[in-house]
Scaffold this motif. Structure first.
Motif, short mmCIF file in Angstrom:
data_model
loop_
_atom_site.label_atom_id
_atom_site.label_comp_id
_atom_site.label_asym_id
_atom_site.label_seq_id
_atom_site.Cartn_x
_atom_site.Cartn_y
_atom_site.Cartn_z
N VAL A 92 -2.13 3.90 13.03
CA VAL A 92 -0.90 4.11 12.25
C VAL A 92 -1.23 4.15 10.76
O VAL A 92 -0.77 5.02 10.01
N ILE A 93 -2.07 3.18 10.33
CA ILE A 93 -2.41 3.09 8.91
C ILE A 93 -3.29 4.27 8.52
O ILE A 93 -3.13 4.85 7.44
N LEU A 111 -16.07 -1.85 4.87
CA LEU A 111 -15.78 -2.56 3.62
C LEU A 111 -16.68 -2.07 2.50
O LEU A 111 -16.24 -1.93 1.35
N LEU A 147 -8.07 -0.33 -2.82
CA LEU A 147 -8.97 -0.44 -1.67
C LEU A 147 -8.80 -1.74 -0.87
O LEU A 147 -8.88 -1.72 0.35
N GLU A 148 -8.56 -2.86 -1.57
CA GLU A 148 -8.45 -4.13 -0.82
C GLU A 148 -7.28 -4.09 0.14
O GLU A 148 -7.40 -4.46 1.30
N ALA A 149 -6.13 -3.63 -0.38
CA ALA A 149 -4.95 -3.55 0.48
C ALA A 149 -5.17 -2.53 1.59
O ALA A 149 -4.78 -2.75 2.74
N LEU A 150 -5.81 -1.44 1.23
CA LEU A 150 -6.05 -0.38 2.22
C LEU A 150 -6.95 -0.89 3.35
O LEU A 150 -6.65 -0.75 4.53
N LEU A 199 0.81 -1.20 0.00
CA LEU A 199 0.00 0.00 0.00
C LEU A 199 0.86 1.27 0.00
O LEU A 199 0.55 2.24 -0.67
N ARG A 246 -16.75 -3.66 10.61
CA ARG A 246 -15.98 -4.13 9.45
C ARG A 246 -16.81 -4.04 8.18
O ARG A 246 -16.34 -3.54 7.15
N GLU A 247 -18.04 -4.55 8.26
CA GLU A 247 -18.87 -4.58 7.05
C GLU A 247 -19.18 -3.18 6.54
O GLU A 247 -19.12 -2.91 5.35
N ASP A 274 -18.21 -6.92 13.84
CA ASP A 274 -18.64 -7.37 12.51
C ASP A 274 -19.28 -6.22 11.74
O ASP A 274 -19.00 -6.00 10.56
N GLN A 305 -7.51 -12.35 5.67
CA GLN A 305 -6.36 -11.47 5.46
C GLN A 305 -5.68 -11.18 6.80
O GLN A 305 -4.46 -11.17 6.90
N VAL A 355 -8.63 -1.67 8.55
CA VAL A 355 -9.78 -2.07 9.36
C VAL A 355 -9.33 -3.07 10.42
O VAL A 355 -8.74 -4.09 10.11
N LEU A 356 -9.62 -2.75 11.67
CA LEU A 356 -9.20 -3.64 12.76
C LEU A 356 -10.15 -4.82 12.91
O LEU A 356 -11.31 -4.73 12.59
N GLY A 413 -7.55 -3.97 4.16
CA GLY A 413 -6.89 -5.06 4.88
C GLY A 413 -5.99 -4.54 5.99
O GLY A 413 -5.87 -5.13 7.05
N ALA A 414 -5.31 -3.43 5.71
CA ALA A 414 -4.39 -2.89 6.71
C ALA A 414 -5.13 -1.99 7.70
O ALA A 414 -4.78 -1.93 8.88
N ASP A 450 -6.98 1.11 12.40
CA ASP A 450 -5.60 1.10 12.87
C ASP A 450 -5.07 2.54 12.78
O ASP A 450 -4.98 3.09 11.68
#
Lengths: 601, 400
Positions: B359-360, B330, B391-394, A528, B326-327, B323, A573, B399-400, B396-397, B357
């Motif tokens: 930091v992210i 997402l 977005l997927e990588a973002l 990223l 997260r949803e 949950d 993931q 969302v806690l 993934g890092a 997160d």
């Protein structure tokens, strides 16, 4: 059987390069003396560890007691001492040699003398051995016994007129070898009325019997039931069993001077049995120990980590089991931010390291990763203290260091003429200093002084590749010298990756730092955020690579109303992140570090 | 009124109704949706089962009071294979079971084959007021590769027909296909934009598990444009669409202002939706919490279940606060409009800072992947174009 007069005993070892036929000759001698029937012979009886057999090298010393009815009508006891065949075990070899009065020098009649042969034969000469040259494989069309005989005289400097010409494979002239042993080697000397002095040649752990000690009695008698004392540490044990290898273990009442055999004395671990130690009678001890005892000291260190963190306890158990049988190898727990929990392990040399690593993976089914091997540096602080340093992570700040010394070796390299240029270039790239360069036929023999540090860093592989595998190499330790050494740290987004830091000479720092950065750039997948990879000496960056941010990672569709699927993918993931190491805002898969370390070897 | 924060507020948004028709004439090699091919489609049985499940679920949903319905979506499968009478009776049922908005949006997905297009008028008469055509490509060779049953000519004719019948039309295209260059896609997109009315879905081809394409891809027989080319095509798509007045309001969806699919916005905004039919998912706020529902995937066993019990429900979980957080992230960060923090806190029961997160978040704000807008109703977190592209990588890092 143990009352053999000294005049009828011959103790000998066999010196040979790998593949020159040492084990085959040993098998033939055993067979010729009828110690085992043909049916009982498995190939290479002596190399009984799977790994030894595969690599054709001997790790542990072994003996075989043979009886030979000679042409002079007398029956002799011949004790064959099989010595470890590699320079990593130089000290162990010297103790094995100290247990004998002579050596067979086996040289392949088509290949000639190799570097390894040289180092071992000089050790035998140092041990005052009578040396009997044996030319093996004389039945091969490529054999040149005359040329090799001349080479032995020229290079080693011992007479080779009476070299015994044999073929161990076909059994040709084995009799000639046996006669030469009887007629040319001196018998041992010793007095069985004096206090006991027995040399501890080797020891190993037998799962049924406990620790078995291999001994050579120099003076006095070693008897069953005796209380023996280890002269190095004063430990006292009761001898439960005394015996000889014929080649199977055969118990006897006692062992007299000049004899070789084993004892079993309820000793828990081989760590209590130091090679080179002197065993004496606790009630009537010898005044002095035998000469030449040295505690074994690791020369090369590296970190060993389980690839799967769950295997840490299994690794600990496996190391302790290996240590039961190999006291020369050391380990202590350590933690790495990049690799997790593992052990810092010390070895007698690179081969020893490789053997332990292979046994861990093969016998204990462990998937391991090793950090770059490090030698032992001597670090002198400005306050006058000296400490030994083998982990780059322990290197203190430059301001408290007065100087650092690194170990050097003397290396002997034999190589066909056409590859000599490349080998010399390699040696000088590695800060080598040429001591000698001579020719033996079309083979060159180069003797170099090299820092050991430069040899542990992929030297063997480079040597093999520049000589297409034709170079042979051997070395001996040659003291310490002050050097301009620096620690190179590898940083990912400004955070150091402990497992990748290393110590190198200042002149090599930049190119090595650059190559690791480039390697990591290849191995770390884009993420990223962009990732900066740097090599640094202290706060000074000497090499740098940047991995750009990934350009796209988005799922086009959102699966209608199936949000659960997206959520489960996210959870998966997150699970996968357990195998990642976080460096600030980026996460690097541990596998990238593992791959970087693997590429080093 | 109880002040139990564990009960997620519905926020008062109207309910969306999804009706899944699981049958297709043929299975497309890229499609992993719940679709099935049958020699003869048991129309009457499935019509009855859908109506019964709708009535059953509506009763459950309205037990505590009436619910307002904002949209109906007939998806599939190929819902244009449904008998128009079935569509008509389901719409009538829905109107009687829920309070309906005057501008109720009723969408039907249709394939541009001549048979299905011949029935568009009947669907309009049944109450459909928006169609979404599965055109996928305007290139015959590509249509063949994608396993479609229609030609480019038929697709254009279908659009003409639909335009005469409906005010609101959308169609789908698939790009970043094997061997498709950015230039070829630009040309195809420009051609399509001439035909578009007010809404367009532009999907990059992805390889989904269990599809025929996945097998080919694994064997190296199907090679997609690489990450760089994919990124380039994606960015260009948004640029070209914008010049025609279509704004990207979601990762793959483009519309003139006000023409967004209200039904799909319900998913992305994480509001309540009722899903009926085989494999349909739902998110429904009931007295005890937000329920995630899933119906039996296989058509016949689903129908059997409905016939026996009134419902084909297979799974019904009450989602935890985590949950829901997260949803909602997402889905919500797929939207250009982003996620309002106040609505997030109401819907999930936790402040947004607890879901991310730190930091992210800081790094992504600094990098320009995310922005925090100060709006009159409070702060809104949204992904920028650059952020949506990754977005997927973002997520993934982040969302806690």
């Amino acid at each position: 059987m143990t009352d053999t007069p000294l005049s009828l005993i011959r103790n000998f070892s066999i010196i040979a390069h790998i593949d020159h036929g040492k084990s085959t000759l040993a098998d033939r001698l055993i067979q010729a003396c009828g110690a085992l029937t043909a049916r009982e012979m498995t190939n290479q009886v002596l190399d009984n560890m799977e790994l030894e057999r595969e690599r054709g090298i001997t790790i542990k010393a072994q003996t075989v007691r043979l009886t030979y009815p000679a042409k002079d009508g007398k029956t002799y006891v011949l004790n064959l001492m099989d010595t470890p065949g590699h320079v990593d075990f130089a000290y162990e070899v010297s103790r094995s040699l100290a247990a004998c009065e002579g050596s067979l020098l086996v040289v392949d009649a088509s290949q000639g003398v190799e570097a390894q042969t040289l180092a071992n034969v000089y050790q035998a000469i140092d041990a005052h051995h009578e040396i009997v040259p044996v030319l093996n494989k004389v039945d091969l069309p490529a054999a040149e016994p005359e040329r090799v005989r001349a080479q032995i005289e020229e290079v080693i400097g011992i007479p080779a007129d009476d070299a015994v010409q044999i073929s161990a494979k076909t059994g040709l002239n084995i009799e000639g070898v046996l006669e030469a042993l009887v007629t040319r080697l001196p018998p041992p000397v010793g007095d069985d009325t004096r206090p006991l002095q027995a040399l501890l040649v080797d020891s190993w752990y037998d799962p049924y019997l406990g620790v078995i000690i291999l001994v050579r009695v120099k003076e006095g008698r070693l008897k069953r039931g005796m209380r023996i004392r280890m002269m190095s540490n004063g430990a006292v044990y009761n001898v439960d069993q005394v015996g000889v290898f014929a080649p199977r273990m055969v118990p006897v009442e006692d062992l007299g001077p000049g004899e070789m055999g084993y004892i079993n004395a309820a000793i828990k671990t081989v760590a209590d049995c130091n090679v080179g130690d002197t065993l004496t009678d606790d009630r009537r001890p010898a005044e002095t120990a035998l000469e030449g005892f040295k505690p074994s000291i690791p020369v090369v260190w590296c970190g060993l980590y389980p690839v799967d963190a769950d295997d840490f306890e299994k690794l600990r158990d496996s190391l302790s089991k290996l240590r039961l049988n190999d006291a020369s190898f050391h380990y202590e727990a350590e933690t790495s931010a990049a690799l997790g929990f593992g052990f810092r392990c010390g070895f007698l040399g690179l081969l020893h390291l490789e053997i332990i690593q292979e046994r861990l993976s093969r016998e204990f089914n462990l998937d391991l990763i090793a950090t770059a091997p490090s030698v032992v540096y001597r670090l002198y602080r400005t306050n006058g203290e000296m400490e030994e340093l083998h982990n780059p992570a322990d290197m203190p700040d430059g301001s408290v260091i007065e100087r650092i010394e690194e170990p050097w070796i003397v290396a002997t390299i034999m190589v066909p003429d056409e590859y000599l240029g490349a080998v010399l270039t390699l040696c000088s790239e590695r800060r080598g200093i040429q001591k000698d360069l001579t020719y033996v036929g079309n083979r060159a023999m180069a003797v170099y002084r090299l820092p050991l540090n430069e040899v542990v860093f992929d030297f063997y592989d480079r040597l093999k590749s520049v000589s297409r595998g034709y170079a042979s190499f051997d070395y001996q330790m040659d003291g310490y010298e002050e050097s301009d050494l620096v620690r190179i740290s590898i940083l990912v987004n400004l955070e150091p990756v402990d497992a990748l830091s290393f110590i190198a000479h200042r002149s090599a720092a930049e190119s090595r730092g650059r190559s690791i950065c480039a390697k990591l750039k290849e191995l770390i997948p884009r993420q990223l955020f962009k990732i900066a990879i740097q090599a640094a000496i202290g706060s000074r960056v000497i090499a740098r690579e940047t991995i750009g941010a990934m350009s796209k990672d988005v799922t086009a569709k959102c699966y209608g109303g199936d949000i659960s699927r997206k959520r489960k993918l996210l959870e998966k993931q997150k699970e996968g992140k357990k195998r990642m190491r976080q460096f600030g805002k980026v996460e690097i898969p541990q596998s990238a570090f593992l791959a970087a370390l693997k590429m080093d070897h | 009124m109880q002040s139990d924060v564990q009960i997620p507020a519905n926020g008062g948004a109207p309910l969306a109704l999804y009706v899944h028709w699981p049958f297709c004439l043929a299975k497309c090699p890229y499609c992993d949706f719940n679709s099935h091919v049958r020699d003869a489609i048991p129309q009457a049985r499935f019509a009855a089962a859908l109506r019964r499940e709708l009535a059953h679920e509506a009763a459950r949903l309205t037990a505590d009071g009436p619910r307002r319905l904002g949209s109906i979506f007939f998806g599939g499968g190929t819902p244009s294979l449904m008998a128009p009478e079935t569509v008509a009776s389901l719409i009538t049922d829905a109107r009687s079971l829920f309070a309906t908005a005057p501008d109720l949006e009723i969408t039907l997905e249709a394939n541009p084959t001549s048979v299905e297009i011949g029935r568009l008028r009947a669907f309009r008469d049944a109450g459909i007021n928006r169609v979404s055509l599965g055109i996928q490509s305007l290139d015959d060779k590509a249509l063949h590769l994608l396993g479609r049953q229609h030609s480019a000519g038929q697709a254009i004719a279908a659009l003409e027909t639909a335009r005469a019948l409906f005010d609101r039309i959308s169609f789908d295209l698939i790009y970043a296909r094997p061997d498709q260059s950015p230039a070829a896609w630009r040309a195809e997109l420009n051609q399509a934009l001439v035909l578009v009315s007010d809404h367009l879905s532009l999907y990059q081809l992805t390889i989904e598990p269990g599809t025929r394409f996945e097998g080919l891809h694994r064997q190296g027989l199907l090679v997609l444009p690489d990450e760089e080319a994919g990124a380039l095509m994606y960015e260009e798509t948004a640029t070209v669409a914008a010049t025609h007045g279509l704004a990207a309001y979601e990762v793959s969806n483009y519309a003139r202002p006000g023409a967004e699919s209200r039904h799909n916005l319900t998913y992305w905004r994480y509001d309540d939706y009722l899903g009926i039919g085989p494999g349909a998912h739902g998110r429904m706020t009931l007295a005890d919490g937000l329920h995630a529902t899933r119906r039996h995937r296989a058509p016949e066993p689903w129908a059997e279940r409905v016939e026996r019990t009134g419902s084909g429900l297979m799974q019904d979980d009450i989602l935890t606060s985590r949950d829901r957080a997260r949803e909602m992230l997402l889905m919500g960060l797929r939207l250009t409009e982003g996620v309002p923090e106040a609505r997030f806190a109401r819907r999930t029961g936790m402040p947004m800072t607890e879901a991310l997160d730190p930091v992210i978040l800081a790094a992504a704000l600094e990098e320009g992947y995310l922005v925090r807008d100060q709006a009159p109703g409070g702060t809104i977190l949204r992904a920028t174009n650059a952020g949506r592209l990754r977005l997927e990588a973002l997520l993934g890092a982040l969302v806690l």
